[in-house]
Enzyme design. Structure first.
Site, short mmCIF file in Angstrom:
data_model
loop_
_atom_site.label_atom_id
_atom_site.label_comp_id
_atom_site.label_asym_id
_atom_site.label_seq_id
_atom_site.Cartn_x
_atom_site.Cartn_y
_atom_site.Cartn_z
CD GLN A 115 13.56 -85.71 -70.42
OE1 GLN A 115 12.36 -85.21 -69.97
NE2 GLN A 115 13.79 -86.74 -70.84
CE LYS A 168 8.99 -86.29 -70.60
NZ LYS A 168 10.14 -86.71 -69.85
CG ASP A 206 10.50 -86.82 -63.39
OD1 ASP A 206 9.73 -87.67 -64.15
OD2 ASP A 206 11.10 -86.07 -63.79
N1 GUN Z 1 14.49 -89.54 -68.72
C1 GUN Z 1 13.89 -90.81 -69.27
N2 GUN Z 1 12.82 -90.91 -68.55
C2 GUN Z 1 12.60 -89.81 -67.72
C3 GUN Z 1 11.50 -89.76 -67.01
O1 GUN Z 1 10.87 -90.31 -66.52
N3 GUN Z 1 11.71 -88.30 -66.21
C4 GUN Z 1 12.81 -87.56 -66.45
N4 GUN Z 1 12.76 -86.54 -65.89
N5 GUN Z 1 13.89 -87.89 -67.33
C5 GUN Z 1 13.76 -88.99 -67.94
#
Ligand code: GUN
Length: 311
Positions: A98, A54, A121
């Site tokens: 995350q 990311k 998100d």
């Molecule tokens: N962990 C797995 N997929 C995601 C996601 O789309 N966003 C976040 N914040 N954590 C994750």
């Protein structure tokens, strides 16, 4: 419309990222520098890889990124304090926490602490509710990426029967809401469904998000179905570790009209839509600050407003 049977998620993500990059440079020339804060609590190996990717994609798109790596023992109150600081910091446009979080942290509570306008998100209840009402809100990245792949592969989705396998908050539920918004008839299949396979065989579109390696083979699929495989499962096979989806790709391929591979399908789209959401958030925050400033000054006239838009 894409004519290849195997959907190329990397190429689709590259297109989204190129458009995000162009938007970022336009915003920067107008004095707005989009910024994303990424918080990782603990040392989950998969999460570390996702967070690194990311940050890298953000840098490539010209988005300023800030990384907060907290120990697995971080008290919930400390995490909430960091989120509050980031909420209050006007130079930060997006906040990504995350998942998964360590067991002592209440996921729903901390996600709810993120300001809805910075919730890139799309997990805050205000954004979840907005999506279910069909409003234009920040929307979860993986389902948004799946929708882009479906629209590229099928064009108009209106009237199609879509089956979503899995009902998680991150993928299954928002996916169903987006498909409904695109005028599909939507069935959500889950662990308590009676004869999930029979339901799935009726689908024009199948989105698999269950987290069970190769669970869906050709016997689950109507001939000509379009299949989006969200699963990323690590398995040991022939003495080596490999990633496979929820769909048995080799079995499904002859049966379908289009399918995403794992890896190289949905995965890259998730990050691309995170970047897109960050730029959207930056633009919305700029406009809302501008509207506030206009309200609080009597001298300003509408003609003085800076009006920015992106693709
Ligand atoms: N962990 C797995 N997929 C995601 C996601 O789309 N966003 C976040 N914040 N954590 C994750």
């Amino acid at each position: 419309m894409n004519t290849s049977k195997v959907i190329d998620g990397k190429a689709a993500a590259a297109r989204v990222l190129a458009s995000v990059k162009a938007d970022v440079s336009k915003l920067k020339s107008d004095g707005i520098e989009p910024a994303l804060a990424v918080i990782l609590v603990g040392q989950d190996p998969a999460s570390q890889v996702y967070v690194r990717n990311k940050i890298l994609r953000a840098e490539e798109a010209g988005i300023r990124s800030l990384e907060y790596r907290l120990s697995a023992e971080t008290p919930q109150a400390e995490l909430l304090k960091l989120i509050t600081e980031l909420n209050d910091d006007h130079s930060i446009n997006g906040i990504l926490l995350q998942l998964p979080l360590p067991a002592h942290i209440e996921e729903a509570l901390v996600l709810q602490a993120i300001a809805p306008g910075k919730d890139v998100d799309g997990f805050h209840s205000e954004n979840v509710g907005g999506l279910s009402q069909g409003r234009n809100v920040l929307t979860p990245c993986t389902p948004s990426g799946c929708m882009q792949l479906l629209e590229d592969a099928c064009g108009d989705l209106s009237g199609k029967h879509a089956v979503v396998i899995g009902r998680s908050n991150i993928v299954g539920k928002p996916m169903a809401a987006l498909l409904l918004k695109a005028h599909c008839s939507v069935t959500v299949v889950h662990s308590r469904s009676v004869d999930a396979k029979a339901l799935c065989r009726q689908a024009d579109i199948v989105v698999a998000a269950v987290g069970r390696p190769r669970m869906i083979d050709s016997s689950w699929l109507k001939p000509g179905a379009v299949v989006i495989d969200v699963g990323i499962n690590r398995i040991e096979e022939d003495g080596r570790s490999r990633l496979v989806g929820d769909v048995d790709f080799d079995s499904a391929l002859p049966q379908v009209s289009a399918i995403t591979p794992v890896p190289g399908g949905v995965g890259p789209m998730t990050i691309a839509f995170l970047m897109k959401n960050t730029v959207t958030a930056a633009l919305q925050q700029f406009h809302s600050r501008q509207a506030h400033a206009q309200q609080s000054t009597t001298q300003s006239s509408p003609s003085e407003a800076v009006c920015l838009s992106i693709s």
